[in-house]
Design a protein around this motif. Structure first.
Motif, PDB file in Angstrom:
ATOM      1  N   GLU A 180       0.750  -1.299   0.064  1.00 24.63           N
ATOM      2  CA  GLU A 180       0.027  -0.063  -0.198  1.00 24.63           C
ATOM      3  C   GLU A 180       0.914   1.261  -0.143  1.00 24.63           C
ATOM      4  O   GLU A 180       0.618   2.267  -0.705  1.00 24.63           O
ATOM      5  N   ALA A 181       1.844   1.360   0.633  1.00 31.18           N
ATOM      6  CA  ALA A 181       2.943   2.476   0.664  1.00 31.18           C
ATOM      7  C   ALA A 181       3.519   2.752  -0.548  1.00 31.18           C
ATOM      8  O   ALA A 181       3.783   3.735  -0.860  1.00 31.18           O
ATOM      9  N   LEU A 182       3.598   1.629  -1.215  1.00 26.29           N
ATOM     10  CA  LEU A 182       4.281   1.688  -2.432  1.00 26.29           C
ATOM     11  C   LEU A 182       3.356   2.228  -3.502  1.00 26.29           C
ATOM     12  O   LEU A 182       3.866   3.185  -4.223  1.00 26.29           O
ATOM     13  N   LEU A 183       2.272   1.836  -3.451  1.00 23.46           N
ATOM     14  CA  LEU A 183       1.098   2.539  -4.487  1.00 23.46           C
ATOM     15  C   LEU A 183       1.212   3.740  -4.053  1.00 23.46           C
ATOM     16  O   LEU A 183       0.942   4.733  -5.053  1.00 23.46           O
ATOM     17  N   ASP A 184       0.975   4.179  -2.976  1.00 21.15           N
ATOM     18  CA  ASP A 184       0.966   5.585  -2.627  1.00 21.15           C
ATOM     19  C   ASP A 184       2.092   6.604  -2.862  1.00 21.15           C
ATOM     20  O   ASP A 184       1.995   7.782  -3.582  1.00 21.15           O
ATOM     21  N   THR A 185       3.227   5.887  -2.757  1.00 21.94           N
ATOM     22  CA  THR A 185       4.504   6.618  -3.177  1.00 21.94           C
ATOM     23  C   THR A 185       4.896   6.827  -4.744  1.00 21.94           C
ATOM     24  O   THR A 185       5.223   7.843  -4.904  1.00 21.94           O
ATOM     25  N   VAL A 186       4.354   5.952  -5.319  1.00 21.12           N
ATOM     26  CA  VAL A 186       4.941   5.954  -6.938  1.00 21.12           C
ATOM     27  C   VAL A 186       3.758   6.864  -7.578  1.00 21.12           C
ATOM     28  O   VAL A 186       4.164   7.366  -8.785  1.00 21.12           O
ATOM     29  N   GLY A 187       2.624   7.130  -6.890  1.00 22.17           N
ATOM     30  CA  GLY A 187       1.479   7.984  -7.655  1.00 22.17           C
ATOM     31  C   GLY A 187       0.311   7.107  -8.500  1.00 22.17           C
ATOM     32  O   GLY A 187       0.861   5.828  -8.794  1.00 22.17           O
ATOM     33  N   PRO A 188      -0.408   7.735  -8.780  1.00 23.64           N
ATOM     34  CA  PRO A 188      -1.528   6.910  -9.394  1.00 23.64           C
ATOM     35  C   PRO A 188      -1.220   6.522 -10.719  1.00 23.64           C
ATOM     36  O   PRO A 188      -1.931   5.376 -11.093  1.00 23.64           O
ATOM     37  N   ASP A 189      -0.351   7.040 -11.680  1.00 21.77           N
ATOM     38  CA  ASP A 189      -0.163   6.490 -12.895  1.00 21.77           C
ATOM     39  C   ASP A 189       0.596   5.098 -13.020  1.00 21.77           C
ATOM     40  O   ASP A 189       0.399   4.234 -13.631  1.00 21.77           O
ATOM     41  N   ILE A 190       1.557   5.344 -12.100  1.00 21.52           N
ATOM     42  CA  ILE A 190       2.619   4.286 -11.793  1.00 21.52           C
ATOM     43  C   ILE A 190       1.780   2.969 -11.268  1.00 21.52           C
ATOM     44  O   ILE A 190       1.952   1.783 -11.372  1.00 21.52           O
ATOM     45  N   ALA A 191       1.058   3.384 -10.147  1.00 20.41           N
ATOM     46  CA  ALA A 191       0.148   2.445  -9.492  1.00 20.41           C
ATOM     47  C   ALA A 191      -0.862   1.629 -10.420  1.00 20.41           C
ATOM     48  O   ALA A 191      -0.686   0.411 -10.215  1.00 20.41           O
ATOM     49  N   ALA A 192      -1.540   2.319 -11.226  1.00 20.20           N
ATOM     50  CA  ALA A 192      -2.187   1.679 -12.206  1.00 20.20           C
ATOM     51  C   ALA A 192      -1.261   0.729 -12.706  1.00 20.20           C
ATOM     52  O   ALA A 192      -1.972  -0.455 -13.231  1.00 20.20           O
ATOM     53  N   GLN A 193      -0.178   1.083 -13.363  1.00 20.02           N
ATOM     54  CA  GLN A 193       0.491   0.057 -13.998  1.00 20.02           C
ATOM     55  C   GLN A 193       1.159  -1.111 -13.331  1.00 20.02           C
ATOM     56  O   GLN A 193       1.053  -2.253 -13.907  1.00 20.02           O
ATOM     57  N   ILE A 194       1.457  -1.023 -11.977  1.00 14.25           N
ATOM     58  CA  ILE A 194       2.217  -2.144 -11.267  1.00 14.25           C
ATOM     59  C   ILE A 194       0.796  -2.727 -10.645  1.00 14.25           C
ATOM     60  O   ILE A 194       1.322  -3.957 -10.319  1.00 14.25           O
ATOM     61  N   LYS A 195      -0.350  -2.514 -10.734  1.00 12.73           N
ATOM     62  CA  LYS A 195      -1.474  -3.237 -10.193  1.00 12.73           C
ATOM     63  C   LYS A 195      -1.619  -4.475 -11.304  1.00 12.73           C
ATOM     64  O   LYS A 195      -2.373  -5.554 -10.848  1.00 12.73           O
TER      65      LYS A 195
END
Length: 80
Positions: free
Chosen positions: A29-44
């Motif tokens: 969860e901290a990783l998703l918050d840290t990388v921002g919404p665009d990258i979080a969407a990609q890494i999911k």
């Protein structure tokens, strides 16, 4: 205490940097918050792998990076 996130392939272009120092410990969860919404969407995406301490995680949601660890975001490889 810090960990390093390594952005590889197209994620590097999206992040605008090759790596980022972040506070540790670092969980999913901290990783998703840290990388921002665009990258979080990609890494999911299930095709994107996450490695920690040099090993690809079987379930990236179990990420727990500690002080000095590297977290590599590994997009799918394309080519022929």
């Amino acid at each position: 205490m810090s960990a390093t996130i390594l952005f590889l392939g197209p994620l590097r272009d999206l992040a605008g940097e090759a790596e980022r120092e972040v506070s540790a410990p670092l969980d999913w969860e901290a990783l998703l918050d840290t990388v921002g919404p665009d990258i979080a969407a990609q890494i999911k995406d299930e095709r994107v792998n996450v490695a920690c301490k040099g090993k690809v995680l079987a379930d990236k949601r179990t990420l727990l990076a500690e002080d000095g660890d590297e977290v590599a975001l590994l997009p799918p490889v394309s080519g022929g």
